[in-house]
Design a protein around this motif. Structure first.
Motif, short mmCIF file in Angstrom:
data_model
loop_
_atom_site.label_atom_id
_atom_site.label_comp_id
_atom_site.label_asym_id
_atom_site.label_seq_id
_atom_site.Cartn_x
_atom_site.Cartn_y
_atom_site.Cartn_z
N PRO A 132 0.81 -1.21 0.00
CA PRO A 132 0.00 0.00 0.00
C PRO A 132 0.85 1.27 0.00
CG PRO A 132 0.07 -0.87 2.22
CD PRO A 132 0.83 -1.84 1.33
N TYR A 133 0.16 2.37 -0.23
CA TYR A 133 0.79 3.68 -0.34
C TYR A 133 1.64 4.02 0.88
CZ TYR A 133 1.17 8.72 -0.95
OH TYR A 133 1.64 9.99 -1.09
N LYS A 134 1.14 3.72 2.07
CA LYS A 134 1.86 4.04 3.30
C LYS A 134 3.22 3.32 3.34
CE LYS A 134 1.25 4.19 8.29
NZ LYS A 134 0.30 3.99 9.40
N THR A 135 3.26 2.09 2.89
CA THR A 135 4.51 1.33 2.89
C THR A 135 5.46 1.86 1.82
OG1 THR A 135 3.29 -0.60 3.65
CG2 THR A 135 5.52 -0.98 2.84
N VAL A 136 4.93 2.25 0.68
CA VAL A 136 5.77 2.85 -0.37
C VAL A 136 6.41 4.13 0.17
CG1 VAL A 136 5.81 3.86 -2.68
CG2 VAL A 136 4.46 1.80 -2.25
N GLY A 137 5.65 4.93 0.92
CA GLY A 137 6.20 6.13 1.55
C GLY A 137 7.31 5.80 2.54
N ALA A 138 7.12 4.76 3.32
CA ALA A 138 8.14 4.33 4.27
C ALA A 138 9.39 3.86 3.53
CB ALA A 138 7.60 3.23 5.18
N LEU A 139 9.20 3.15 2.41
CA LEU A 139 10.33 2.72 1.60
C LEU A 139 11.09 3.93 1.07
CD1 LEU A 139 12.02 0.62 0.05
CD2 LEU A 139 10.24 0.67 -1.73
N ARG A 140 10.37 4.92 0.56
CA ARG A 140 11.00 6.13 0.02
C ARG A 140 11.86 6.81 1.11
NH1 ARG A 140 7.03 8.13 -2.52
NH2 ARG A 140 5.99 8.96 -0.70
N GLU A 141 11.30 6.95 2.30
CA GLU A 141 12.04 7.58 3.40
C GLU A 141 13.29 6.79 3.77
OE1 GLU A 141 9.46 8.33 6.73
OE2 GLU A 141 8.00 9.38 5.46
N ALA A 142 13.15 5.48 3.89
CA ALA A 142 14.29 4.63 4.26
C ALA A 142 15.37 4.67 3.18
CB ALA A 142 13.81 3.20 4.50
N MET A 143 14.95 4.65 1.92
CA MET A 143 15.93 4.68 0.83
C MET A 143 16.64 6.04 0.77
SD MET A 143 16.30 1.80 -0.64
CE MET A 143 17.09 2.26 -2.18
N MET A 144 15.91 7.12 0.95
CA MET A 144 16.55 8.44 0.92
C MET A 144 17.59 8.55 2.03
SD MET A 144 15.67 10.12 -1.68
CE MET A 144 16.30 11.73 -1.26
N ALA A 145 17.27 8.04 3.22
CA ALA A 145 18.21 8.08 4.33
C ALA A 145 19.48 7.30 4.00
CB ALA A 145 17.55 7.52 5.60
N ARG A 146 19.34 6.17 3.34
CA ARG A 146 20.51 5.35 2.99
C ARG A 146 21.31 5.99 1.85
NH1 ARG A 146 20.48 0.32 5.29
NH2 ARG A 146 21.95 -0.44 3.75
N VAL A 147 20.61 6.42 0.81
CA VAL A 147 21.29 6.98 -0.36
C VAL A 147 22.04 8.26 0.00
CG1 VAL A 147 20.84 8.07 -2.61
CG2 VAL A 147 19.81 5.86 -2.07
N MET A 148 21.46 9.07 0.87
CA MET A 148 22.12 10.32 1.26
C MET A 148 23.44 10.08 1.99
SD MET A 148 20.26 12.56 -0.08
CE MET A 148 20.55 14.16 0.61
N LYS A 149 23.62 8.90 2.56
CA LYS A 149 24.86 8.56 3.26
C LYS A 149 25.84 7.79 2.37
CE LYS A 149 22.49 8.27 7.67
NZ LYS A 149 21.98 7.36 8.69
N ASP A 150 25.44 7.44 1.19
CA ASP A 150 26.26 6.65 0.27
C ASP A 150 26.86 7.60 -0.77
OD1 ASP A 150 27.31 4.94 -1.67
OD2 ASP A 150 25.68 3.49 -1.47
N VAL A 151 28.14 7.91 -0.62
CA VAL A 151 28.79 8.92 -1.47
C VAL A 151 28.81 8.53 -2.95
CG1 VAL A 151 30.19 9.85 0.39
CG2 VAL A 151 31.08 7.98 -1.01
N ARG A 152 28.65 7.27 -3.26
CA ARG A 152 28.62 6.85 -4.67
C ARG A 152 27.48 7.52 -5.42
NH1 ARG A 152 27.96 0.66 -4.32
NH2 ARG A 152 26.50 1.38 -2.75
N PHE A 153 26.42 7.87 -4.72
CA PHE A 153 25.27 8.45 -5.40
C PHE A 153 25.51 9.87 -5.89
CE2 PHE A 153 23.39 4.67 -3.75
CZ PHE A 153 22.48 4.32 -4.74
N LEU A 154 26.57 10.51 -5.44
CA LEU A 154 26.97 11.79 -6.05
C LEU A 154 27.38 11.54 -7.50
CD1 LEU A 154 29.04 13.38 -3.15
CD2 LEU A 154 26.77 14.07 -3.97
N LYS A 155 28.08 10.43 -7.72
CA LYS A 155 28.48 10.05 -9.08
C LYS A 155 27.30 9.50 -9.87
CE LYS A 155 30.69 6.10 -9.89
NZ LYS A 155 31.70 5.05 -9.91
N TYR A 156 26.40 8.80 -9.21
CA TYR A 156 25.29 8.14 -9.87
C TYR A 156 24.13 9.08 -10.22
CZ TYR A 156 27.41 3.72 -8.35
OH TYR A 156 28.25 2.66 -8.13
N LYS A 157 24.15 10.32 -9.72
CA LYS A 157 23.00 11.22 -9.94
C LYS A 157 22.71 11.40 -11.44
CE LYS A 157 25.62 15.46 -9.76
NZ LYS A 157 25.87 16.71 -9.14
N ASP A 158 23.72 11.28 -12.30
CA ASP A 158 23.50 11.39 -13.73
C ASP A 158 22.79 10.16 -14.31
OD1 ASP A 158 24.69 13.87 -13.75
OD2 ASP A 158 26.67 13.09 -14.30
#
Length: 136
Positions: free
Chosen positions: A107-133
């Motif tokens: 459901p939508y609520k779980t997708v929102g929780a996934l988005r939040e959890a992924m953003m928290a992880r990706v923001m700490k993973d410096v590789r995503f500065l390179k991957y933004k393209d």
């Protein structure tokens, strides 16, 4: 069942980027359920899926449907304490590697929780500065 799909069942839930990467075409396109953008490229997609494998718990595939290059894998999992069901829509290329990977989930609520959890992880993973393209 195609060998890539069979192996995918064992690999995705582990969140092991190296094992995931072996299944992906060089120019794979991944469409996540959390926003309307697409990740392109083996390394960025493997990194995203590796993080997803760490966010999901109790992950299992319930049904697998398909033939040839087109497959649908229904799954269930948890994100934190929230339940989810979804479908991985997979298209394989002529070499048997994953070319297109789209995930739909509810459901939508779980997708929102996934988005939040992924953003928290990706923001700490410096590789995503390179991957933004790789995100379009």
């Amino acid at each position: 069942m195609h060998p890539t799909i069979k192996k995918m069942q064992d690999v995705v839930a582990k969140g092991d980027e190296g094992l995931i990467q072996e299944l992906l075409a060089e120019d794979v396109r991944f469409s996540p359920p959390t926003y309307y953008s697409t990740w392109t490229g083996r390394e960025p997609v493997a990194a995203v899926l590796g993080h997803v494998g760490q966010v999901f718990s109790d992950f299992r595939y319930r049904r697998i449907m398909g033939d040839g290059n087109d497959w649908a894998l229904e799954f269930q999992c948890k994100v934190g304490e929230l339940d989810a069901v979804g479908v991985d829509l997979i298209t394989l290329n002529q070499n048997g590697l994953i070319q297109e990977f789209e995930v739909v989930m509810r459901p939508y609520k779980t997708v929102g929780a996934l988005r939040e959890a992924m953003m928290a992880r990706v923001m700490k993973d410096v590789r995503f500065l390179k991957y933004k393209d790789a995100l379009s």
